[in-house]
Write a protein that holds these residues in place. Structure first.
Motif, PDB file in Angstrom:
ATOM      1  N   LEU A  31     -26.788 -11.186 -19.913  1.00 17.50           N
ATOM      2  CA  LEU A  31     -26.868  -9.901 -20.612  1.00 17.50           C
ATOM      3  C   LEU A  31     -28.314  -9.442 -20.726  1.00 17.50           C
ATOM      4  O   LEU A  31     -29.205 -10.231 -21.032  1.00 17.50           O
ATOM      5  CB  LEU A  31     -26.305 -10.029 -22.021  1.00 17.50           C
ATOM      6  CG  LEU A  31     -24.805 -10.111 -22.143  1.00 17.50           C
ATOM      7  CD1 LEU A  31     -24.413 -10.469 -23.561  1.00 17.50           C
ATOM      8  CD2 LEU A  31     -24.180  -8.799 -21.748  1.00 17.50           C
ATOM      9  N   THR A  32     -28.534  -8.167 -20.483  1.00 21.18           N
ATOM     10  CA  THR A  32     -29.832  -7.552 -20.729  1.00 21.18           C
ATOM     11  C   THR A  32     -29.622  -6.275 -21.515  1.00 21.18           C
ATOM     12  O   THR A  32     -28.531  -5.726 -21.548  1.00 21.18           O
ATOM     13  CB  THR A  32     -30.579  -7.238 -19.414  1.00 21.18           C
ATOM     14  OG1 THR A  32     -29.815  -6.318 -18.642  1.00 21.18           O
ATOM     15  CG2 THR A  32     -30.828  -8.499 -18.606  1.00 21.18           C
ATOM     16  N   LYS A  33     -30.663  -5.822 -22.138  1.00 23.82           N
ATOM     17  CA  LYS A  33     -30.606  -4.619 -22.965  1.00 23.82           C
ATOM     18  C   LYS A  33     -31.098  -3.420 -22.155  1.00 23.82           C
ATOM     19  O   LYS A  33     -32.166  -3.478 -21.541  1.00 23.82           O
ATOM     20  CB  LYS A  33     -31.476  -4.808 -24.204  1.00 23.82           C
ATOM     21  CG  LYS A  33     -31.423  -3.668 -25.166  1.00 23.82           C
ATOM     22  CD  LYS A  33     -32.293  -3.951 -26.372  1.00 23.82           C
ATOM     23  CE  LYS A  33     -32.349  -2.739 -27.273  1.00 23.82           C
ATOM     24  NZ  LYS A  33     -33.272  -2.938 -28.376  1.00 23.82           N
ATOM     25  N   GLN A  34     -30.310  -2.348 -22.162  1.00 19.35           N
ATOM     26  CA  GLN A  34     -30.714  -1.119 -21.473  1.00 19.35           C
ATOM     27  C   GLN A  34     -31.946  -0.524 -22.127  1.00 19.35           C
ATOM     28  O   GLN A  34     -32.214  -0.730 -23.309  1.00 19.35           O
ATOM     29  CB  GLN A  34     -29.601  -0.073 -21.537  1.00 19.35           C
ATOM     30  CG  GLN A  34     -28.444  -0.344 -20.644  1.00 19.35           C
ATOM     31  CD  GLN A  34     -27.383   0.750 -20.740  1.00 19.35           C
ATOM     32  OE1 GLN A  34     -27.443   1.632 -21.586  1.00 19.35           O
ATOM     33  NE2 GLN A  34     -26.397   0.679 -19.873  1.00 19.35           N
ATOM     34  N   LEU A  35     -32.673   0.229 -21.335  1.00 27.02           N
ATOM     35  CA  LEU A  35     -33.794   0.996 -21.868  1.00 27.02           C
ATOM     36  C   LEU A  35     -33.280   2.045 -22.840  1.00 27.02           C
ATOM     37  O   LEU A  35     -32.172   2.560 -22.686  1.00 27.02           O
ATOM     38  CB  LEU A  35     -34.532   1.708 -20.729  1.00 27.02           C
ATOM     39  CG  LEU A  35     -35.340   0.827 -19.796  1.00 27.02           C
ATOM     40  CD1 LEU A  35     -35.746   1.609 -18.563  1.00 27.02           C
ATOM     41  CD2 LEU A  35     -36.564   0.276 -20.500  1.00 27.02           C
ATOM     42  N   GLY A  36     -34.091   2.389 -23.806  1.00 31.28           N
ATOM     43  CA  GLY A  36     -33.733   3.437 -24.742  1.00 31.28           C
ATOM     44  C   GLY A  36     -34.004   4.812 -24.150  1.00 31.28           C
ATOM     45  O   GLY A  36     -34.597   4.955 -23.084  1.00 31.28           O
ATOM     46  N   ALA A  37     -33.581   5.832 -24.850  1.00 31.94           N
ATOM     47  CA  ALA A  37     -33.860   7.207 -24.431  1.00 31.94           C
ATOM     48  C   ALA A  37     -35.234   7.599 -24.961  1.00 31.94           C
ATOM     49  O   ALA A  37     -35.680   7.100 -25.987  1.00 31.94           O
ATOM     50  CB  ALA A  37     -32.796   8.141 -24.985  1.00 31.94           C
ATOM     51  N   GLY A  38     -35.919   8.463 -24.257  1.00 34.44           N
ATOM     52  CA  GLY A  38     -37.215   8.945 -24.712  1.00 34.44           C
ATOM     53  C   GLY A  38     -38.335   8.555 -23.777  1.00 34.44           C
ATOM     54  O   GLY A  38     -38.118   8.296 -22.598  1.00 34.44           O
ATOM     55  N   ARG A  39     -39.551   8.475 -24.329  1.00 35.59           N
ATOM     56  CA  ARG A  39     -40.731   8.249 -23.501  1.00 35.59           C
ATOM     57  C   ARG A  39     -41.608   7.101 -24.011  1.00 35.59           C
ATOM     58  O   ARG A  39     -42.812   7.120 -23.831  1.00 35.59           O
ATOM     59  CB  ARG A  39     -41.545   9.535 -23.400  1.00 35.59           C
ATOM     60  CG  ARG A  39     -40.771  10.659 -22.758  1.00 35.59           C
ATOM     61  CD  ARG A  39     -41.693  11.759 -22.257  1.00 35.59           C
ATOM     62  NE  ARG A  39     -40.945  12.750 -21.506  1.00 35.59           N
ATOM     63  CZ  ARG A  39     -40.635  12.663 -20.216  1.00 35.59           C
ATOM     64  NH1 ARG A  39     -40.998  11.612 -19.530  1.00 35.59           N
ATOM     65  NH2 ARG A  39     -39.970  13.611 -19.618  1.00 35.59           N
ATOM     66  N   CYS A  40     -41.003   6.109 -24.630  1.00 33.58           N
ATOM     67  CA  CYS A  40     -41.765   4.953 -25.105  1.00 33.58           C
ATOM     68  C   CYS A  40     -41.892   3.922 -23.970  1.00 33.58           C
ATOM     69  O   CYS A  40     -41.358   4.107 -22.881  1.00 33.58           O
ATOM     70  CB  CYS A  40     -41.070   4.338 -26.317  1.00 33.58           C
ATOM     71  SG  CYS A  40     -39.425   3.677 -25.964  1.00 33.58           S
ATOM     72  N   ASP A  41     -42.586   2.815 -24.206  1.00 30.59           N
ATOM     73  CA  ASP A  41     -42.749   1.787 -23.178  1.00 30.59           C
ATOM     74  C   ASP A  41     -41.428   1.146 -22.766  1.00 30.59           C
ATOM     75  O   ASP A  41     -41.306   0.654 -21.655  1.00 30.59           O
ATOM     76  CB  ASP A  41     -43.705   0.690 -23.655  1.00 30.59           C
ATOM     77  CG  ASP A  41     -45.150   1.151 -23.669  1.00 30.59           C
ATOM     78  OD1 ASP A  41     -45.443   2.203 -23.054  1.00 30.59           O
ATOM     79  OD2 ASP A  41     -45.976   0.472 -24.290  1.00 30.59           O
ATOM     80  N   GLU A  42     -40.457   1.117 -23.684  1.00 34.73           N
ATOM     81  CA  GLU A  42     -39.154   0.545 -23.376  1.00 34.73           C
ATOM     82  C   GLU A  42     -38.088   1.634 -23.341  1.00 34.73           C
ATOM     83  O   GLU A  42     -36.957   1.437 -23.773  1.00 34.73           O
ATOM     84  CB  GLU A  42     -38.801  -0.543 -24.381  1.00 34.73           C
ATOM     85  CG  GLU A  42     -39.715  -1.742 -24.279  1.00 34.73           C
ATOM     86  CD  GLU A  42     -39.308  -2.891 -25.167  1.00 34.73           C
ATOM     87  OE1 GLU A  42     -38.243  -2.846 -25.789  1.00 34.73           O
ATOM     88  OE2 GLU A  42     -40.083  -3.853 -25.235  1.00 34.73           O
ATOM     89  N   CYS A  43     -38.452   2.796 -22.789  1.00 36.55           N
ATOM     90  CA  CYS A  43     -37.544   3.935 -22.678  1.00 36.55           C
ATOM     91  C   CYS A  43     -37.432   4.375 -21.225  1.00 36.55           C
ATOM     92  O   CYS A  43     -38.315   4.101 -20.408  1.00 36.55           O
ATOM     93  CB  CYS A  43     -38.032   5.098 -23.530  1.00 36.55           C
ATOM     94  SG  CYS A  43     -37.984   4.755 -25.296  1.00 36.55           S
ATOM     95  N   SER A  44     -36.364   5.077 -20.917  1.00 30.23           N
ATOM     96  CA  SER A  44     -36.070   5.458 -19.524  1.00 30.23           C
ATOM     97  C   SER A  44     -36.851   6.674 -19.043  1.00 30.23           C
ATOM     98  O   SER A  44     -36.860   6.944 -17.850  1.00 30.23           O
ATOM     99  CB  SER A  44     -34.578   5.758 -19.379  1.00 30.23           C
ATOM    100  OG  SER A  44     -34.235   6.916 -20.128  1.00 30.23           O
TER     101      SER A  44
END
Length: 84
Positions: A31-44
């Motif tokens: 399992l991995t966590k999807q990127l979040g929405a938006g423009r952060c380092d962990e966003c898509s």
């Protein structure tokens, strides 16, 4: 080894918050966590396919990757796999 069979299959599953699904009992799954929405380092950044390399990055940092016994790793996007 030359002309050897594939050693095994592991599914890489990317879901919001790394939630499991109903197929985990059928095939080994990481399992991995999807990127979040938006423009952060962990966003898509609005580009959803960024989840593919992000998931691989998480996989290679996991304990499952550290215990990989195979000599080769074959990564395929199942949406692009053609069968006869």
């Amino acid at each position: 080894q030359p002309c050897s069979d594939l050693g095994g299959f592991t599914r890489l599953l990317s879901t919001p918050d790394g939630r499991p699904d109903g197929l985990m009992g059928e095939i080994p799954t990481v399992l991995t966590k999807q990127l979040g929405a938006g423009r952060c380092d962990e966003c898509s950044h609005g580009f959803v396919v960024m989840n593919r390399p992000w998931s691989l990055r998480q996989y290679f940092a996991s304990k499952e990757a550290a215990s990989l016994a195979e000599d080769y790793l074959f990564v395929i996007e199942t949406d692009h796999l053609l069968l006869r």
